[in-house]
Design an enzyme around this catalytic site. Structure first.
Site, PDB file in Angstrom:
ATOM      1  N   HIS A  18     114.084 -16.829 -39.356  1.00 10.95           N
ATOM      2  CA  HIS A  18     113.642 -15.417 -39.936  1.00 10.95           C
ATOM      3  C   HIS A  18     114.437 -14.295 -38.882  1.00 10.95           C
ATOM      4  CE1 HIS A  18     111.183 -11.698 -40.553  1.00 10.95           C
ATOM      5  NE2 HIS A  18     110.589 -12.291 -41.576  1.00 10.95           N
ATOM      6  N   GLN A  59     104.630 -19.124 -40.341  1.00 16.88           N
ATOM      7  CA  GLN A  59     104.391 -19.884 -41.556  1.00 16.88           C
ATOM      8  C   GLN A  59     103.484 -21.230 -41.436  1.00 16.88           C
ATOM      9  OE1 GLN A  59     104.713 -18.436 -44.346  1.00 16.88           O
ATOM     10  NE2 GLN A  59     106.045 -16.651 -44.099  1.00 16.88           N
ATOM     11  N   LYS A  94      98.982 -13.106 -41.969  1.00 18.90           N
ATOM     12  CA  LYS A  94      99.332 -14.199 -42.852  1.00 18.90           C
ATOM     13  C   LYS A  94      98.310 -15.571 -42.637  1.00 18.90           C
ATOM     14  CE  LYS A  94     104.335 -13.578 -41.917  1.00 18.90           C
ATOM     15  NZ  LYS A  94     105.060 -13.137 -43.187  1.00 18.90           N
ATOM     16  N   CYS A 136     114.300 -12.028 -45.375  1.00 19.52           N
ATOM     17  CA  CYS A 136     114.706 -11.570 -43.857  1.00 19.52           C
ATOM     18  C   CYS A 136     115.331 -12.949 -43.304  1.00 19.52           C
ATOM     19  CB  CYS A 136     113.356 -11.359 -42.957  1.00 19.52           C
ATOM     20  SG  CYS A 136     112.749  -9.847 -43.632  1.00 19.52           S
TER      21      CYS A 136
HETATM   22  N1  PMP Z   1     108.682 -15.595 -38.919  1.00 16.75           N
HETATM   23  C1  PMP Z   1     108.591 -15.925 -39.913  1.00 16.75           C
HETATM   24  C2  PMP Z   1     109.005 -17.522 -40.110  1.00 16.75           C
HETATM   25  C3  PMP Z   1     108.203 -15.250 -40.982  1.00 16.75           C
HETATM   26  O1  PMP Z   1     107.751 -15.901 -42.201  1.00 16.75           O
HETATM   27  C4  PMP Z   1     107.829 -14.026 -40.666  1.00 16.75           C
HETATM   28  C5  PMP Z   1     107.311 -12.911 -41.632  1.00 16.75           C
HETATM   29  N2  PMP Z   1     107.799 -12.996 -42.963  1.00 16.75           N
HETATM   30  C6  PMP Z   1     107.991 -13.229 -39.240  1.00 16.75           C
HETATM   31  C7  PMP Z   1     108.401 -14.385 -38.628  1.00 16.75           C
HETATM   32  C8  PMP Z   1     107.538 -11.936 -39.053  1.00 16.75           C
HETATM   33  O2  PMP Z   1     106.282 -11.799 -39.003  1.00 16.75           O
HETATM   34  P1  PMP Z   1     105.934 -10.310 -38.883  1.00 16.75           P
HETATM   35  O3  PMP Z   1     106.521  -9.413 -39.904  1.00 16.75           O
HETATM   36  O4  PMP Z   1     104.374 -10.579 -39.146  1.00 16.75           O
HETATM   37  O5  PMP Z   1     105.798  -9.792 -37.324  1.00 16.75           O
END
Ligand code: PMP
Length: 404
Positions: free
Chosen positions: A121, A201, A224, A362
């Site tokens: 991400h 995740q 999450k 992302c």
């Molecule tokens: N890493 C992963 C694998 C994610 O799925 C996400 C959220 N989509 C994030 C990092 C970032 O998380 P947050 O937006 O809650 O900081």
């Protein structure tokens, strides 16, 4: 069982365009059960006060609840000590904390290497690019195969004595791949590299044991894991957190301040400048209680059966290609339909009541690896049902016929 679970999520009982809401964007954020909503409400109705330095009743009560939440989270991760659990605003914040303090620590030098993977991400890429810019280190990238699994055939040239940090996700948000992190952590440790696991995740879907994993850092987001937004966790091994310098300056993170000099607080407070998200931490502990009561195995098994059902049914759709066909997967189906833009598909099935995510998730470098701009992604939580998977599949079939 599913009705009993769904009845705990008021938000799920609504109609979208005269159809029942089918919420399948759980990898982005999950809905919150009553137990969590009530923990937040009770906090504000009965406990709210600022913590740690208050001598009055409510301040002591809020401090106790906040620190008990920290203990609860430490237990969830099987962390050796509660002071290794740092409250942050989420995974992104946690990773930035490590990247910024590591850059300031002087431990990363020109020519050192940071190893990440193609599956990351943006929040597990950009902070390391910023660290590289500050220190002169360089990023190395673990490639993936067409199934979306790490390709470790060249790992011995990617992970060497020059590697100072390995930062990878446990489960890919875009493809659902569960990565073999334990073996990589073991190899990294043997070479003296630090290891950070992005657990955004994985924490929602499986039991986490940071001691068994052997990593140095593990991060996850409350929103999450059935808790509110704005709260997250950085777990770090004491010795490593103690070696790193402070990050944000302000109240709480200090022992003593004069205009000439400041001494810093012990863990975890060294990394918790300012008033934290007190309610969020308490609600996160309530969410973890809720998940534990349900049983992490029960959650994983149910989500896996939805994943299998969705995978098989979607593959029957003409022109549909799945992205992410790893042997070991959790809770995500990502796909594209030949000749159909993911945005159009997502918009059309939303009109049929089905909420999914479309786009790059992302993970632009991952999309580039597959030569695409994005996918349509359905992701599952414990409250989703087999009927909802049927509604998803029917909606995708109908929309793709209309769009092709
Ligand atoms: N890493 C992963 C694998 C994610 O799925 C996400 C959220 N989509 C994030 C990092 C970032 O998380 P947050 O937006 O809650 O900081």
């Amino acid at each position: 069982m599913n009705d009993a679970i769904r009845s705990q999520f008021p938000i799920l009982h609504q109609q979208i365009n005269q159809r029942p809401l089918v919420y399948l964007d759980n990898a982005a954020t999950v809905q919150k059960p009553l137990a969590v909503l009530e923990a937040s409400e009770t906090y504000y109705k009965e406990v709210n006060a600022n913590i740690h330095r208050g001598v009055h009743y409510l301040s002591r009560k809020a401090t106790d609840a906040h620190e008990q939440a920290r203990d609860r989270i430490a237990r969830y991760l099987n962390a050796p000590a509660s002071h290794e659990v740092i409250f942050t605003s989420g995974t992104t914040d946690s990773i930035n904390l490590v990247a910024a303090t590591l850059a300031d620590s002087g431990k990363i030098q020109q020519g050192d290497r940071i190893l990440i993977s193609t599956l990351e991400h943006h929040s597990n890429i950009v902070p390391w690019q910023m660290l590289c810019k500050k220190t002169g280190a360089q990023l190395d990238i673990i490639p993936i195969n067409d199934a979306g699994e790490w390709d470790l055939s060249e790992i011995d040239s990617l992970l060497t004595e020059r590697t100072k940090l390995v930062a990878v996700n446990h489960v890919s948000n875009a493809l659902g791949t569960i990565n073999p992190i334990h073996a990589l952590i073991t190899k990294a440790k043997a070479l003296g590299a630090l290891t950070l696991i992005d657990g955004a995740q994985s924490a929602p879907h499986m039991a986490i044991d940071v001691q068994a994993l052997g990593c140095d850092f593990y991060t996850f987001s409350g929103h999450k894991t059935y808790a509110p937004t704005g709260i997250g966790i950085l777990w770090g091994r004491s010795e490593v957190l103690e070696m790193l310098p402070p990050w944000r300056g302000g109240g709480e993170m200090i022992k003593e301040v004069t205009f000439e000099h400041t001494t810093y607080n012990d863990l975890p407070f060294k990394y918790e400048a300012g008033t934290p998200n007190i309610e969020g931490g308490i609600a996160l502990a309530a969410a973890l209680d809720w998940m534990d009561q349900l049983g992490l195995d029960t959650i994983a098994q149910h989500e896996d059966s939805l994943l299998q059902q969705a995978t098989q049914a979607l593959l029957d759709i003409d022109g549909l290609r799945l992205y992410g066909t790893a042997t070991n997967k959790a809770s995500v189906v990502s796909f594209a339909i030949e000749g159909v833009h993911h945005y159009d598909l997502g918009t059309l099935i939303d009109q049929m009541g089905v909420g999914v995510r479309t786009g790059h998730h992302c993970c632009q470098p991952l999309m580039q690896r597959f030569g695409i701009t994005g996918t349509t992604r359905a992701s599952f939580a414990v409250y989703n049902t087999s009927e909802e998977i049927e509604l998803l599949v029917n909606a995708v079939k109908k929309a793709s016929m209309m769009l092709r």
